[in-house]
Design a protein around this motif. Structure first.
Motif, PDB file in Angstrom:
ATOM      1  N   GLU A   1       0.810  -1.216   0.000  1.00  0.00           N
ATOM      2  CA  GLU A   1       0.000   0.000   0.000  1.00  0.00           C
ATOM      3  C   GLU A   1       0.845   1.268   0.000  1.00  0.00           C
ATOM      4  O   GLU A   1       0.523   2.242  -0.667  1.00  0.00           O
ATOM      5  N   HIS A   2       1.932   1.286   0.752  1.00  0.00           N
ATOM      6  CA  HIS A   2       2.751   2.484   0.860  1.00  0.00           C
ATOM      7  C   HIS A   2       4.006   2.425  -0.012  1.00  0.00           C
ATOM      8  O   HIS A   2       4.884   3.268   0.117  1.00  0.00           O
ATOM      9  N   GLU A   3       4.077   1.471  -0.888  1.00  0.00           N
ATOM     10  CA  GLU A   3       5.212   1.331  -1.813  1.00  0.00           C
ATOM     11  C   GLU A   3       5.022   2.334  -2.958  1.00  0.00           C
ATOM     12  O   GLU A   3       4.022   2.289  -3.670  1.00  0.00           O
ATOM     13  N   PRO A   4       5.959   3.262  -3.163  1.00  0.00           N
ATOM     14  CA  PRO A   4       5.768   4.317  -4.164  1.00  0.00           C
ATOM     15  C   PRO A   4       5.504   3.788  -5.578  1.00  0.00           C
ATOM     16  O   PRO A   4       4.637   4.302  -6.275  1.00  0.00           O
ATOM     17  N   LEU A   5       6.245   2.771  -5.992  1.00  0.00           N
ATOM     18  CA  LEU A   5       6.043   2.244  -7.342  1.00  0.00           C
ATOM     19  C   LEU A   5       4.650   1.643  -7.476  1.00  0.00           C
ATOM     20  O   LEU A   5       3.965   1.839  -8.480  1.00  0.00           O
ATOM     21  N   TRP A   6       4.217   0.916  -6.473  1.00  0.00           N
ATOM     22  CA  TRP A   6       2.899   0.283  -6.507  1.00  0.00           C
ATOM     23  C   TRP A   6       1.802   1.358  -6.538  1.00  0.00           C
ATOM     24  O   TRP A   6       0.822   1.232  -7.267  1.00  0.00           O
ATOM     25  N   GLN A   7       1.958   2.414  -5.745  1.00  0.00           N
ATOM     26  CA  GLN A   7       0.977   3.504  -5.746  1.00  0.00           C
ATOM     27  C   GLN A   7       0.929   4.178  -7.108  1.00  0.00           C
ATOM     28  O   GLN A   7      -0.148   4.468  -7.628  1.00  0.00           O
ATOM     29  N   ALA A   8       2.088   4.431  -7.681  1.00  0.00           N
ATOM     30  CA  ALA A   8       2.139   5.077  -8.998  1.00  0.00           C
ATOM     31  C   ALA A   8       1.527   4.176 -10.065  1.00  0.00           C
ATOM     32  O   ALA A   8       0.819   4.650 -10.957  1.00  0.00           O
ATOM     33  N   LEU A   9       1.775   2.882  -9.994  1.00  0.00           N
ATOM     34  CA  LEU A   9       1.207   1.929 -10.952  1.00  0.00           C
ATOM     35  C   LEU A   9      -0.312   1.910 -10.847  1.00  0.00           C
ATOM     36  O   LEU A   9      -1.012   1.875 -11.857  1.00  0.00           O
ATOM     37  N   ARG A  10      -0.834   1.951  -9.623  1.00  0.00           N
ATOM     38  CA  ARG A  10      -2.281   1.948  -9.413  1.00  0.00           C
ATOM     39  C   ARG A  10      -2.951   3.189  -9.998  1.00  0.00           C
ATOM     40  O   ARG A  10      -4.108   3.148 -10.373  1.00  0.00           O
TER      41      ARG A  10
END
Length: 167
Positions: free
Chosen positions: A99-108
């Motif tokens: 949830e707080h992983e920058p790459l994952w947030q940007a991908l979402r």
């Protein structure tokens, strides 16, 4: 008929973990991913023999169906619903470790088609031609969507990391 069901069952058993990972990358969470995979496999299972005859690669066909179903669902749900009062917040739900992983947030935050292209290219390792075939778009569209997505990811990741260039 039982041979057809056995073939579909074997196909699902062999490819389910990869389809769930792909669904997770598309939707952003494992619960929606499981729903997406189940919905698509339910539709495909009823016409499995037709899919095997018509599709050169049934797995690519299913990935394309998943991407299309996700985009359709996203379009239906993006309408805003106004309510008089806010619903109660639940605190006992498990927290997504990414949830707080920058790459994952940007991908979402990427649009569904761009996210699908990035996931197929860098997560599944497909070529541009395979992605184009899987999503039913041209190779040029794959390139432009990937370019826009990467630029967006760089901007979002760069703003999170404070503009540091980490090469």
């Amino acid at each position: 008929m039982s041979d057809e069901l056995a073939d579909f069952g074997e196909f699902v058993q062999a490819n389910l973990p990869g389809l769930l990972r792909y669904g997770h990358a598309l939707t952003g969470n494992p619960h929606d991913a499981a729903d997406l995979v189940q919905t698509v496999l339910e539709k495909i299972g009823s016409r499995w023999t037709h899919v095997q005859r018509k599709a050169a690669d049934p797995l690519a066909y299913i990935r394309r169906a998943m991407a299309n179903a996700h985009i359709s669902r996203w379009r239906r749900l993006r309408r805003e619903n106004l309510v008089a009062e806010l619903p109660e917040q639940r605190t006992d739900e498990p927290v997504d470790p990414f949830e707080h992983e920058p790459l994952w947030q940007a991908l979402r935050e990427l649009p569904p088609r761009q996210r699908a292209v990035i996931v197929l290219r860098y997560y599944e390792g497909l070529s541009e031609a395979e992605i184009a075939s899987s999503l039913g778009i041209s190779a040029g569209t794959v390139k432009s969507q990937a370019s826009k997505a990467i630029a967006s990811l760089r901007t979002k990741i760069g703003s999170v990391s404070g503009g540091r260039d980490q090469r």
